[in-house]
Each structure stands twice: as structure tokens, then as C-alpha cells.
Design an enzyme around this catalytic site. Structure first.
Site, PDB file in Angstrom:
ATOM      1  N   CYS A  39      -6.146  10.206  26.831  1.00  0.00           N
ATOM      2  CA  CYS A  39      -5.164  10.253  27.915  1.00  0.00           C
ATOM      3  C   CYS A  39      -3.923   9.425  27.617  1.00  0.00           C
ATOM      4  CB  CYS A  39      -5.811   9.767  29.211  1.00  0.00           C
ATOM      5  SG  CYS A  39      -7.139  10.836  29.796  1.00  0.00           S
ATOM      6  N   ASP A  40      -3.842   8.845  26.444  1.00  0.00           N
ATOM      7  CA  ASP A  40      -2.702   8.014  26.070  1.00  0.00           C
ATOM      8  C   ASP A  40      -1.546   8.894  25.595  1.00  0.00           C
ATOM      9  OD1 ASP A  40      -0.898   6.177  25.109  1.00  0.00           O
ATOM     10  OD2 ASP A  40      -2.357   5.036  23.949  1.00  0.00           O
TER      11      ASP A  40
ATOM     12  N   SER B 215       0.823  -1.205   0.000  1.00  0.00           N
ATOM     13  CA  SER B 215       0.000   0.000   0.000  1.00  0.00           C
ATOM     14  C   SER B 215       0.857   1.255   0.000  1.00  0.00           C
ATOM     15  CB  SER B 215      -0.918  -0.002   1.228  1.00  0.00           C
ATOM     16  OG  SER B 215      -1.803   1.084   1.196  1.00  0.00           O
TER      17      SER B 215
ATOM     18  N   GLY C 170      -2.298  -0.125  -4.048  1.00  0.00           N
ATOM     19  CA  GLY C 170      -1.155   0.623  -3.546  1.00  0.00           C
ATOM     20  C   GLY C 170      -0.894   1.920  -4.273  1.00  0.00           C
TER      21      GLY C 170
ATOM     22  N   ARG D  49      -6.647   4.088  -1.998  1.00  0.00           N
ATOM     23  CA  ARG D  49      -6.260   5.445  -1.617  1.00  0.00           C
ATOM     24  C   ARG D  49      -6.170   6.372  -2.828  1.00  0.00           C
ATOM     25  NH1 ARG D  49      -2.415   6.044   1.840  1.00  0.00           N
ATOM     26  NH2 ARG D  49      -2.202   3.883   2.495  1.00  0.00           N
TER      27      ARG D  49
END
Length: 425
Positions: free
Chosen positions: A365-366, A213, A250, A284
Site C-alpha cells: 500500500c506504499d 559497488s 564492485g 554481483r
């Protein structure tokens, strides 16, 4: 919708940059996307300003399909639904007679609910759930990929009249996401699988590969297509009716001209004079440039002048992050953000405002919820200002989670930079 009109192409406040990288798209794409965001922020109380939102340009999808058929007229695209399963994208591509690459029952159900015929679907998952395989059989989705004997046995028992496509090993080391370690049969294994399928009375009709990709090396197709021809010939010698070549996905809109040129040369080199249907699985390529994401600044933190932490002196906190639309930022740098003031005005190009470098965080909060590091933005940014990010249509909203209790859904405004696609709004 007022911002889906020709008049918006002449607005005077375009910020630097162009959201559309297709040669078939012009300033109108830029203008109406920005007009849509400005119009959204000018609404006083009709929506929750604490939530991010998206703007999708269906005209971009329409024009990229035209570009594809111009540069690769002999290669039919089968849109990779996993990239962005938005039904508006599916409707545009279905109307243009695109095929669809589906990996599950849910994806097959989705595209068929939009009127896509099962003949225009490839069940492109080399290792399928039995229930999904049974659904494909019941729905008439006959084309499907495989790359191992266990999968052949599964298909033999439940869908013996399927039209099989052998997934061969291929890889582009420069691709952002490699798939070679998970899928694809080697040349030697491919020959054995062709023989096994023949002995079991199964029909192999073609060969497929996927170099990875967001592939960046146009020459990677040469080896993959050469290997496909060798496996294709092995299938013919084994007695299979080989007539399909699937060159995978891709593709990026940024380097598609070079990619298309390389593919045309390779097909002419290795499949010249062969009666073969050629397809591809772009995702994409169609979706990335179609979506712009707008995020609100919910917090700002500035270290004291004598703080020893020089790298994280200025921080911004957004209402979206890597557990939301920015999940791909974990693996690759995201697009450069641009500024949208709380008033709905875009940051002027001739501003004399000072710039400083920010670390941009998501809302959770990470500590790993970091959208970007060391990004140059105006010093005067404040809470309730907005940043917008172009080219966010691929592997973004479909991967968003509800971690920490934040909403995973994103409101999307649909518009079109091309009048030909207005009917899909």
C-alpha cells in the site's frame, strides 16, 4: 530435471535478449531458464500462483568463475556473501576453490557449514561486533580488515594474533553505491595506523580498498592501486610482513573485460616484481546474471480517455515490489521486463499486438512501491499474465522484507546451463 538437459538449447521460442552476458555462456543459458519458467506455469495446481518465483542458473556462476580465472589469473576471487548468500552459489564457488568475503558471524557460519575452510575466509568488515570478532577467533578466521584505531584496540584485546588488512580510502564516482564516505583510511591515517599496530604487537599483512559497488570506470583502479602500493611500502618500512593486496569488489559482468584489462595493467605498473598475493571481493559479478525473477500481474488499472493524468494512464500491479526483490530499483533502474503469458507461452517476437507505456507497481500500500515507470509492454496484458526480469541475482532476494504482510521468501528453481555444474543441483 527436464529443462537441465542439452536438448533445451534448441527450443524455438526464445524471446529477444540473452540472460547471459558472459562470453563463455551461450544460448543454452537462455533456453533452459525459459523452459524452467514455462514448465512452472504449466503445473495446474501444485503451487501458489499468487507468489513470485525465481530460476537460478548455476552454470552461469560456474562459467563466470572460468571467465574470471581466464582474464585475471593472478587475482583470487573471494565471493562477497552479502550479495546473495544462496548455498547453491556457495557450493559451486567452494568446489572451484574460491575464497569468501564475510561481514558477520552468520555469514562465516554459513560458508563454513558448506565445507569452506577458515583460511579461505576474509572477515571483511572494518567495524566488527565484539561477539563476531570472538567467533572469528574461536573459528580460526584470522584474516580481517580494519580502518581505525578503535578497531585496532578491539582486535588487540580479543584477537591479537589476527592477520590484519588495512582498508584504504578509494572511490569511483561513477559507481552506483559509493563506500568511501563510510569506510577507508586516508594515506596519512594509514601510516599512523601501521605504526600503532606495530607498537601494539599486531600483524598487518596487507592492504585493501573498495572503489564502490557496480563500478563503471575502469581507470578508477589506477589511483586506488597506486595508493595501495604507497601504503604497502609504508607497512614494510614500519616492519610489517606485507604480502597481500585486496582490490575489493564492485565488478559487473557487463564491463568485466575492460575492468580486468585495466586491473592487469595497474598491477603490472605498481606491483611489478613484488611478492604479493592478490585477491578481490566480487559479488554481483557472480550472482546478478544467475537469477531470473518471474512476477505475476495481480492488477491492472487504466485511466479514462479524457483523464488529465497522461503519465499514469496505464498501470500494472505485480506480486513483488521494492519491499521485496526489487529494493535496488529505488537507487537504479532495474532490468527490462519480458512477457510470459498465463498459459506459459512467451510473447512472440513477430506479434502485431500494439504496445503502450505502463507504470509498474509492487503489491504493498506504499506509494513509493514503484518497480518501473514508463515501460513499453503489450497492450493486451491482463491479470494472471506474468513478467520476468533477468539479472536479478544481486542484492535482491537477500534484502526482501515482509512489509505489509507479504512473503519475503521466494521459491527458487535450480538448473544448470553447463553440464559441469549439474552436480550442484
Amino acid at each position: 530435471m527436464p529443462y537441465a538437459t542439452e536438448e533445451t538449447s534448441s527450443v524455438a521460442w526464445f524471446p529477444e535478449g540473452n540472460l547471459c552476458h558472459s562470453k563463455t555462456c551461450g544460448p543454452r543459458t537462455n533456453g533452459i531458464v525459459l523452459e524452467a519458467m514455462k514448465g512452472k506455469l504449466s503445473q495446474p495446481s501444485e503451487w501458489d500462483r499468487s507468489e513470485p518465483f525465481c530460476v537460478m542458473d548455476l552454470g552461469y556462476v560456474y562459467n563466470e568463475y572460468q571467465r574470471w580465472t581466464s582474464l585475471l589469473p593472478d587475482v583470487k576471487p573471494f565471493y562477497a556473501v552479502k550479495c546473495n548468500p544462496d548455498t547453491h552459489i556457495i557450493k559451486v564457488l567452494n568446489a572451484m576453490n574460491s575464497g569468501f568475503d564475510c561481514a558477520s558471524r552468520n555469514e562465516m557460519e554459513l560458508v563454513m557449514s558448506q565445507g569452506v575452510a577458515p583460511e579461505r575466509i576474509i572477515f571483511a568488515n572494518p567495524c566488527k561486533k565484539i561477539s563476531d570478532l570472538e567467533y572469528a577467533q574461536q573459528s580460526g578466521v584470522r584474516k580481517m580488515t580494519f580502518d581505525n584505531e578503535a578497531e585496532l584496540q578491539k582486535i588487540r584485546q580479543r584477537f591479537p594474533d589476527a592477520q590484519l588488512i588495512l582498508r584504504c580510502l578509494a572511490s569511483d564516482p561513477s559507481a552506483t553505491y559509493s563506500l568511501g564516505s563510510k569506510f577507508g583510511a586516508s594515506s596519512a591515517t594509514s601510516v599512523k595506523l601501521l605504526q600503532c599496530a606495530k607498537s601494539w604487537g599486531l600483524s598487518v599483512v596487507g592492504v585493501s580498498f573498495h572503489i564502490g559497488s557496480n563500478a563503471k570506470d575502469p581507470t578508477a583502479f589506477d589511483k586506488a592501486i597506486q595508493n595501495s602500493r604507497e601504503v604497502f611500502d609504508a607497512g614494510l618500512r614500519t616492519g610489517h610482513d606485507m604480502h597481500l593486496l585486496d582490490i575489493g569488489g564492485g565488478f559487473s559482468a557487463h564491463n568485466f573485460d575492460a575492468m580486468a584489462s585495466s586491473i592487469r595493467q595497474c598491477i603490472g605498473k605498481y606491483f611489478c616484481g613484488i611478492d604479493v598475493e592478490i585477491v578481490a571481493e566480487p559479488g554481483r559479478y557472480f550472482a546478478a546474471g544467475a537469477l531470473t525473477l518471474a512476477c505475476g500481474i495481480i492488477g491492472r488499472r487504466d485511466a479514462a480517455a479524457n483523464d488529465e493524468d497522461k503519465e499514469n494512464r496505464h498501470m500494472l500491479y505485480l506480486n513483488d515490489g521494492v519491499y521485496g526483490t526489487f529494493i535496488c530499483n529505488i537507487f537504479e533502474p532495474g532490468p527490462q521486463p519480458k512477457v510470459l503469458r498465463a498459459s506459459g507461452d512467451f510473447y512472440p517476437l513477430d506479434s502485431e499486438d500494439e504496445y503502450e507505456r505502463y507504470t509498474i507497481w509492487g503489491p504493498t500500500c506504499d506509494g513509493t512501491d514503484c518497480v518501473a515507470e514508463s515501460v513499453a509492454l503489450p497492450k493486451s496484458l491482463a491479470i494472471d499474465d506474468w513478467l520476468y526480469f533477468p539479472e536479478m541475482g544481486a542484492y535482491s532476494t537477500c534484502l526482501s522484507t515482509g512489509f505489509n504482510g507479504f512473503h519475503s521468501d521466494r521459491e527458487t528453481i535450480y538448473m544448470s546451463s553447463d553440464p559441469a555444474a549439474d552436480i550442484y543441483l
